[in-house]
Design an enzyme around this catalytic site. Structure first.
Site, short mmCIF file in Angstrom:
data_model
loop_
_atom_site.label_atom_id
_atom_site.label_comp_id
_atom_site.label_asym_id
_atom_site.label_seq_id
_atom_site.Cartn_x
_atom_site.Cartn_y
_atom_site.Cartn_z
CG ASP A 16 -1.47 1.31 1.13
OD1 ASP A 16 -2.40 1.64 -0.30
OD2 ASP A 16 -2.73 1.25 1.84
CB SER A 17 0.06 4.76 -0.61
OG SER A 17 -0.95 4.23 -0.34
CE1 TYR A 48 2.85 6.31 -3.30
CE2 TYR A 48 2.09 4.06 -4.81
CZ TYR A 48 2.73 5.05 -3.88
OH TYR A 48 3.80 3.97 -3.67
CB CYS A 80 -2.39 1.05 -2.62
SG CYS A 80 -2.40 2.84 -3.01
CB THR A 82 -4.77 5.82 -5.44
OG1 THR A 82 -5.58 5.99 -4.64
CG2 THR A 82 -4.00 6.45 -6.45
CD GLU A 157 -1.51 8.05 6.88
OE1 GLU A 157 -0.52 8.74 7.53
OE2 GLU A 157 -2.21 7.46 6.32
CB CYS A 219 -9.82 4.80 -0.43
SG CYS A 219 -8.46 5.35 1.00
CG HIS A 221 -6.06 5.01 4.53
ND1 HIS A 221 -5.71 4.92 3.66
CD2 HIS A 221 -5.55 6.07 5.26
CE1 HIS A 221 -4.17 5.20 3.89
NE2 HIS A 221 -4.03 6.01 4.88
N1 DGL Z 1 -4.19 4.06 -0.18
C1 DGL Z 1 -4.83 4.86 -1.24
C2 DGL Z 1 -5.17 4.41 -1.85
O1 DGL Z 1 -6.54 3.17 -1.08
C3 DGL Z 1 -5.09 6.01 -0.16
C4 DGL Z 1 -3.94 6.91 0.30
C5 DGL Z 1 -3.06 7.19 -0.70
O2 DGL Z 1 -3.80 8.32 -1.03
O3 DGL Z 1 -2.11 7.08 -1.34
O4 DGL Z 1 -6.20 4.56 -2.67
#
Ligand code: DGL
Length: 310
Positions: A16-17, A48, A80, A82, A157, A219, A221
């Site tokens: 993940d990012s 990301y 992730c 994104t 976060e 997403c 999160h």
């Molecule tokens: N992990 C990213 C997602 O699921 C969210 C956090 C980011 O913008 O990097 O889209």
């Protein structure tokens, strides 16, 4: 009778990012506790969701190579949305192991849940601009309407999320007051942000003549806010957690891989073995250790710092 050691379990790499993807890792561990896990959060380069396709592809490919080439991952789950939306091809080109993203499983879960065929999707800016979810919905005969909710990742976060106990009580009693004190005030802010985003999205859907009955949390999160979403959606609307959907798909795919991958894996872990998890981050190791356990619902242990370059 030979005395050879049992084959070592396969390693599933989860990327993940940041550490939101720990929600996918948690769902995977529940289903495949006998695998080894290597999780990488590219926390130095988070978010990301506000970056270009080219940059996301470069970062994601480097991260995938780390998990496969340096940690020996046999199978990769891109936890992730994104990176899955914008860089799945680049990741598949960068490594030689099977790779699963979260978009297709999320859309598939929406297809199973929706009766009207109209689906709301919330995600980061980059995911929404890629229209990956709209395309995956369309491929399944669904109409998807997408909205970027850029305030939600920073709120998660920061830990402005309901505690697991409060989340359970929200889920059990719609309309229950949020917790008191400063955490209660923080959660109330997050709940209000969600209410505004959903009101805007529902108005857009109504203007387009849609009758959505399903909301995809696009997403990694957002599952931490699931209880707040469940309170905020109209009665009867299904809330799809793409982390759960991805984990279910990963188990299905993993268990059909050739036996050389160590497949199929048992769904229970024989005691006294413990699940083997190694966590890596490119920055903010202490924050990862502190907040990561909320996502993983168990201690994340020692997080190792890695440098993936620029
Ligand atoms: N992990 C990213 C997602 O699921 C969210 C956090 C980011 O913008 O990097 O889209």
């Amino acid at each position: 009778m030979t005395d050879s050691a049992p084959p070592s379990p396969p390693t599933i790499g989860v990327f993940d990012s940041g550490f939101g993807g720990l929600t996918v890792l948690r769902a995977l561990i529940e289903r495949l506790p006998a695998a080894r896990y290597a999780f990488l959060g590219d926390t130095a380069r988070l978010p990301y969701g506000s970056k270009s396709r080219r940059t996301i592809a470069r970062y994601a490919a480097q991260s995938a190579r780390f998990l496969v080439n340096e940690q020996g991952a046999d199978f990769l789950v891109i936890a992730c949305n994104t990176a899955s939306a914008l860089a799945l091809d680049a990741i598949q080109d960068a490594v030689s192991v099977p790779v699963l993203g979260v978009i297709e499983p999320g859309a598939e879960a929406a297809r199973a849940a929706s009766r009207s065929g109209d689906v709301l999707v919330i995600a980061t800016d980059a995911t929404v601009q890629s229209h990956a979810y709209a395309a995956a919905c369309q491929a399944r005969g669904l109409r998807g309407i997408e909205k970027a909710c850029p305030l939600l990742v920073p709120l998660v976060e920061e830990g402005w999320t309901p505690s697991p106990a409060a989340a359970l009580s929200f889920a059990a009693q719609a309309g229950v007051a949020p917790p008191q004190g400063s955490q209660g005030a923080q959660v109330a802010v997050t709940a209000e942000v969600i209410r505004i985003y959903l009101a805007e999205l529902n108005a857009e859907a109504a203007a387009a003549g849609l009758h959505p009955d399903t909301l995809v949390l696009g997403c990694t999160h957002y599952p931490l806010l699931r209880a707040l979403f469940e309170r905020a959606v109209p009665p009867g609307m299904s809330v799809i957690d793409s982390a759960e959907a991805a984990a279910q798909a990963a188990v299905r795919i993993f268990n059909t891989l050739p036996a050389s991958f160590g497949s199929p894996l048992p769904s229970v872990l024989a005691p006294p073995q413990v699940v083997e998890i190694r966590c890596f981050a490119t920055d903010s190791v202490e924050k990862f250790e502190r907040l990561g356990s909320r996502f993983l619902e168990r201690p994340v242990g020692k997080v190792e710092l890695v440098d993936l370059g620029g």
